[in-house]
Design a protein around this motif. Structure first.
Motif, mmCIF file in Angstrom:
data_model
loop_
_atom_site.group_PDB
_atom_site.id
_atom_site.type_symbol
_atom_site.label_atom_id
_atom_site.label_comp_id
_atom_site.label_asym_id
_atom_site.label_seq_id
_atom_site.Cartn_x
_atom_site.Cartn_y
_atom_site.Cartn_z
ATOM 1 N N UNK A 173 0.833 -1.201 0.000
ATOM 2 C CA UNK A 173 0.000 0.000 0.000
ATOM 3 C C UNK A 173 0.869 1.253 0.000
ATOM 4 N N UNK A 174 2.064 1.130 0.556
ATOM 5 C CA UNK A 174 2.990 2.252 0.680
ATOM 6 C C UNK A 174 4.357 1.785 0.162
ATOM 7 N N UNK A 175 4.831 2.379 -0.935
ATOM 8 C CA UNK A 175 6.083 1.948 -1.553
ATOM 9 C C UNK A 175 7.261 2.137 -0.603
ATOM 10 N N UNK A 176 7.319 3.291 0.055
ATOM 11 C CA UNK A 176 8.439 3.556 0.962
ATOM 12 C C UNK A 176 8.475 2.545 2.101
ATOM 13 N N UNK A 177 7.307 2.213 2.634
ATOM 14 C CA UNK A 177 7.240 1.238 3.721
ATOM 15 C C UNK A 177 7.683 -0.140 3.224
ATOM 16 N N UNK A 178 7.247 -0.502 2.029
ATOM 17 C CA UNK A 178 7.622 -1.793 1.441
ATOM 18 C C UNK A 178 9.140 -1.892 1.312
ATOM 19 N N UNK A 179 9.760 -0.826 0.807
ATOM 20 C CA UNK A 179 11.210 -0.848 0.635
ATOM 21 C C UNK A 179 11.943 -0.802 1.979
ATOM 22 N N UNK A 180 11.372 -0.143 2.950
ATOM 23 C CA UNK A 180 11.967 -0.139 4.292
ATOM 24 C C UNK A 180 12.004 -1.553 4.851
ATOM 25 N N UNK A 181 10.909 -2.290 4.650
ATOM 26 C CA UNK A 181 10.847 -3.677 5.123
ATOM 27 C C UNK A 181 11.804 -4.555 4.320
ATOM 28 N N UNK A 182 11.876 -4.316 3.004
ATOM 29 C CA UNK A 182 12.845 -5.045 2.175
ATOM 30 C C UNK A 182 14.256 -4.855 2.710
ATOM 31 N N UNK A 183 14.609 -3.616 2.992
ATOM 32 C CA UNK A 183 15.951 -3.311 3.482
ATOM 33 C C UNK A 183 16.191 -3.938 4.861
ATOM 34 N N UNK A 184 15.145 -3.964 5.668
ATOM 35 C CA UNK A 184 15.225 -4.583 6.992
ATOM 36 C C UNK A 184 15.518 -6.076 6.862
ATOM 37 N N UNK A 185 14.775 -6.754 5.983
ATOM 38 C CA UNK A 185 14.974 -8.185 5.751
ATOM 39 C C UNK A 185 16.345 -8.465 5.138
ATOM 40 N N UNK A 186 16.762 -7.577 4.259
ATOM 41 C CA UNK A 186 18.082 -7.711 3.614
ATOM 42 C C UNK A 186 19.199 -7.562 4.636
ATOM 43 N N UNK A 187 19.067 -6.598 5.530
ATOM 44 C CA UNK A 187 20.101 -6.357 6.545
ATOM 45 C C UNK A 187 20.236 -7.528 7.503
ATOM 46 N N UNK A 188 19.163 -8.324 7.633
ATOM 47 C CA UNK A 188 19.185 -9.515 8.490
ATOM 48 C C UNK A 188 19.607 -10.757 7.706
ATOM 49 N N UNK A 189 19.993 -10.550 6.428
ATOM 50 C CA UNK A 189 20.434 -11.644 5.551
ATOM 51 C C UNK A 189 19.326 -12.675 5.306
ATOM 52 N N UNK A 190 18.081 -12.188 5.157
ATOM 53 C CA UNK A 190 16.956 -13.084 4.907
ATOM 54 C C UNK A 190 16.509 -13.059 3.443
ATOM 55 N N UNK A 191 16.786 -11.947 2.734
ATOM 56 C CA UNK A 191 16.507 -11.868 1.294
ATOM 57 C C UNK A 191 17.740 -11.311 0.583
ATOM 58 N N UNK A 192 17.785 -11.489 -0.737
ATOM 59 C CA UNK A 192 18.985 -11.117 -1.500
ATOM 60 C C UNK A 192 18.904 -9.731 -2.133
ATOM 61 N N UNK A 193 17.766 -9.050 -1.993
ATOM 62 C CA UNK A 193 17.571 -7.724 -2.593
ATOM 63 C C UNK A 193 17.120 -6.732 -1.520
ATOM 64 N N UNK A 194 17.527 -5.482 -1.665
ATOM 65 C CA UNK A 194 17.147 -4.519 -0.620
ATOM 66 C C UNK A 194 16.238 -3.390 -1.094
ATOM 67 N N UNK A 195 15.866 -3.400 -2.388
ATOM 68 C CA UNK A 195 14.927 -2.383 -2.870
ATOM 69 C C UNK A 195 14.253 -2.853 -4.160
ATOM 70 N N UNK A 196 13.245 -2.120 -4.567
ATOM 71 C CA UNK A 196 12.451 -2.506 -5.738
ATOM 72 C C UNK A 196 13.230 -2.385 -7.043
ATOM 73 N N UNK A 197 14.126 -1.414 -7.116
ATOM 74 C CA UNK A 197 14.888 -1.193 -8.347
ATOM 75 C C UNK A 197 15.791 -2.384 -8.644
ATOM 76 N N UNK A 198 16.272 -3.056 -7.607
ATOM 77 C CA UNK A 198 17.204 -4.173 -7.802
ATOM 78 C C UNK A 198 16.518 -5.445 -8.296
#
Length: 231
Positions: A173-198
């Motif tokens: 619903x919120x792009x910025x929030x989605x990417x914040x969560x992506x970056x959070x998961x990435x920083x914990x080494x749970x996903x391989x991408x940290x933003x939508x552009x990647x």
């Protein structure tokens, strides 16, 4: 003797202070609010947690019961999971804490360090974190038609966000929030991408039955740790 007198005096003073404070409108109002609303809500959360715990453990077999007995730190695991379930802001995460407790006992290969880390992940993450992590384990957004009016005017970030939102509107619903969560998961080494552009857009629009995976082995382990126990 003087010390005893001071202790007695303190015991006498405290009720007097409480009685005086109860006459203050704001404090009196909060006291009423606490007893009528906060306490009842806390009791309700406790009952829901206990109900979930009893319901899931009642379905376990004798073999699992033996594993519980063999687990020397079971009481500690139970206390940690139970307390976290009680204090978590999101009530809907209660089942995940009980799942974690069961899976920690079920999977003998998960050591105490990982259990500690995973329980902290669960405590720190929102349900949206977990939903997005689950989404990235098997990404498939199906057919997506870009509007002709938007052709050439949409950034890769916006395009990818729109593709995901079209398939899974509850996630973005919120792009910025989605990417914040992506970056959070990435920083914990749970996903391989940290933003939508990647994200390669082609991987979001795979054909029927073809899925893309962006979770790490640790991310997969965490999802296994919190999933519903299978009898």
């Amino acid at each position: 003797m003087e010390l005893i007198n001071k202790e007695k005096a303190t015991k006498l003073i405290k009720p007097g202070i409480l009685a005086a404070l109860s006459q203050v409108p704001v404090i009196s109002a909060f006291s009423t609010f606490y007893s009528e609303f906060v306490s009842s809500n806390w009791q309700e959360r406790t009952e829901k947690t206990q109900e979930e715990l009893i319901n899931k453990f009642s379905k376990l077999d004798e073999q699992f019961e033996e594993k519980i007995r063999e687990r020397s730190n079971f009481a500690s695991l139970l206390g940690t999971a139970y307390q976290s379930a009680l204090t978590d802001i999101e009530e809907n995460k209660i089942p995940l804490y009980i799942n974690s407790l069961i899976n920690a006992i079920k999977n003998e290969d998960v050591d105490n360090t990982k259990i500690h880390i995973f329980l902290n992940f669960l405590k720190d993450f929102t349900l949206l974190h977990i939903q997005i992590l689950t989404f990235f384990k098997a990404v498939h957004c199906g057919d997506y038609k870009l509007s002709l009016n938007s052709f050439g005017m949409v950034s890769k970030r916006e395009l990818n966000a729109d593709i995901i939102k079209t398939a899974r509107p509850e996630l973005i619903q919120d792009i910025d929030l989605f990417e914040t969560i992506m970056d959070d998961l990435y920083s914990k080494n749970l996903i391989t991408l940290n933003n939508l552009v990647s994200i390669d857009t082609n991987y979001l629009r795979q054909g029927q039955g073809i899925y893309s995976k962006f979770t790490t082995p640790l991310g997969d382990e965490f999802l296994e740790f919190i999933k519903e126990h299978e009898n």
